[in-house]
Design a protein around this motif. Structure first.
Motif, PDB file in Angstrom:
ATOM      1  N   SER A 276     132.378 157.596  18.756  1.00 25.49           N
ATOM      2  CA  SER A 276     133.591 157.397  18.160  1.00 25.49           C
ATOM      3  C   SER A 276     134.762 157.706  17.913  1.00 25.49           C
ATOM      4  O   SER A 276     135.264 156.112  18.617  1.00 25.49           O
ATOM      5  CB  SER A 276     134.195 159.177  19.154  1.00 25.49           C
ATOM      6  OG  SER A 276     134.461 157.198  20.623  1.00 25.49           O
TER       7      SER A 276
ATOM      8  N   SER B  39     134.150 148.443  20.193  1.00 23.88           N
ATOM      9  CA  SER B  39     135.408 149.443  20.643  1.00 23.88           C
ATOM     10  C   SER B  39     135.437 149.973  19.163  1.00 23.88           C
ATOM     11  O   SER B  39     135.455 149.813  18.237  1.00 23.88           O
ATOM     12  CB  SER B  39     136.284 148.707  20.731  1.00 23.88           C
ATOM     13  OG  SER B  39     136.413 146.772  19.626  1.00 23.88           O
ATOM     14  N   THR B  40     136.435 151.155  19.220  1.00 23.61           N
ATOM     15  CA  THR B  40     136.652 151.699  18.306  1.00 23.61           C
ATOM     16  C   THR B  40     138.393 151.791  17.882  1.00 23.61           C
ATOM     17  O   THR B  40     138.710 151.811  19.089  1.00 23.61           O
ATOM     18  CB  THR B  40     136.445 153.092  18.289  1.00 23.61           C
ATOM     19  OG1 THR B  40     136.627 154.011  19.379  1.00 23.61           O
ATOM     20  CG2 THR B  40     134.500 153.297  18.844  1.00 23.61           C
TER      21      THR B  40
ATOM     22  N   ASN C  17     140.147 154.604  18.204  1.00 27.68           N
ATOM     23  CA  ASN C  17     140.834 155.726  18.520  1.00 27.68           C
ATOM     24  C   ASN C  17     140.509 155.140  20.854  1.00 27.68           C
ATOM     25  O   ASN C  17     141.115 156.202  21.076  1.00 27.68           O
ATOM     26  CB  ASN C  17     140.304 157.284  18.955  1.00 27.68           C
ATOM     27  CG  ASN C  17     138.823 156.811  19.508  1.00 27.68           C
ATOM     28  OD1 ASN C  17     138.185 156.140  20.530  1.00 27.68           O
ATOM     29  ND2 ASN C  17     138.101 158.191  18.631  1.00 27.68           N
TER      30      ASN C  17
ATOM     31  N   THR D 152     138.805 154.534  22.212  1.00 31.88           N
ATOM     32  CA  THR D 152     136.475 153.980  23.075  1.00 31.88           C
ATOM     33  C   THR D 152     135.969 153.057  22.945  1.00 31.88           C
ATOM     34  O   THR D 152     135.834 151.905  22.027  1.00 31.88           O
ATOM     35  CB  THR D 152     136.327 154.874  22.452  1.00 31.88           C
ATOM     36  OG1 THR D 152     136.860 156.574  22.574  1.00 31.88           O
ATOM     37  CG2 THR D 152     135.009 155.460  23.050  1.00 31.88           C
TER      38      THR D 152
ATOM     39  N   HIS E 227     132.435 151.619  23.547  1.00 35.33           N
ATOM     40  CA  HIS E 227     130.411 152.266  23.786  1.00 35.33           C
ATOM     41  C   HIS E 227     129.410 150.812  23.974  1.00 35.33           C
ATOM     42  O   HIS E 227     130.235 149.591  23.562  1.00 35.33           O
ATOM     43  CB  HIS E 227     129.934 152.891  22.810  1.00 35.33           C
ATOM     44  CG  HIS E 227     130.676 153.837  22.003  1.00 35.33           C
ATOM     45  ND1 HIS E 227     130.631 155.574  22.442  1.00 35.33           N
ATOM     46  CD2 HIS E 227     132.235 154.273  21.329  1.00 35.33           C
ATOM     47  CE1 HIS E 227     131.481 156.368  21.987  1.00 35.33           C
ATOM     48  NE2 HIS E 227     132.429 155.266  20.951  1.00 35.33           N
TER      49      HIS E 227
END
Length: 70
Positions: free
Chosen positions: A39, A55-56, A58, A60, A62
């Motif tokens: 995401s 890590s993104t 926004n 998040t 994963h």
């Protein structure tokens, strides 16, 4: 390039972060091995104990691994 945001090398595998996904490539032949959705944009990549952490933008995080690495 479909995965321009981040790169990390782990053994013989190059992991690359893109917009909405992350992928891995073989360093021997350049072929894509694996891909998974995330995401947001995958800007941070880390590998530890056989697990890929992504890590993104926004916020998040994963985690991807095989059953043998868990």
């Amino acid at each position: 390039c479909q995965h321009p945001h981040a790169l990390i090398l782990a053994g013989q595998t190059l992991f690359a972060g893109g917009s909405g996904n992350v992928a891995s490539y073989s360093t021997e032949n350049g072929k894509q091995i694996w891909q998974a959705p995330v995401s947001g944009n995958a800007f941070g990549l880390a590998v530890a104990n056989g697990i890929l952490f992504v890590s993104t933008d926004n916020g998040t995080i994963h985690a991807f691994g095989t059953k043998s690495s868990q």
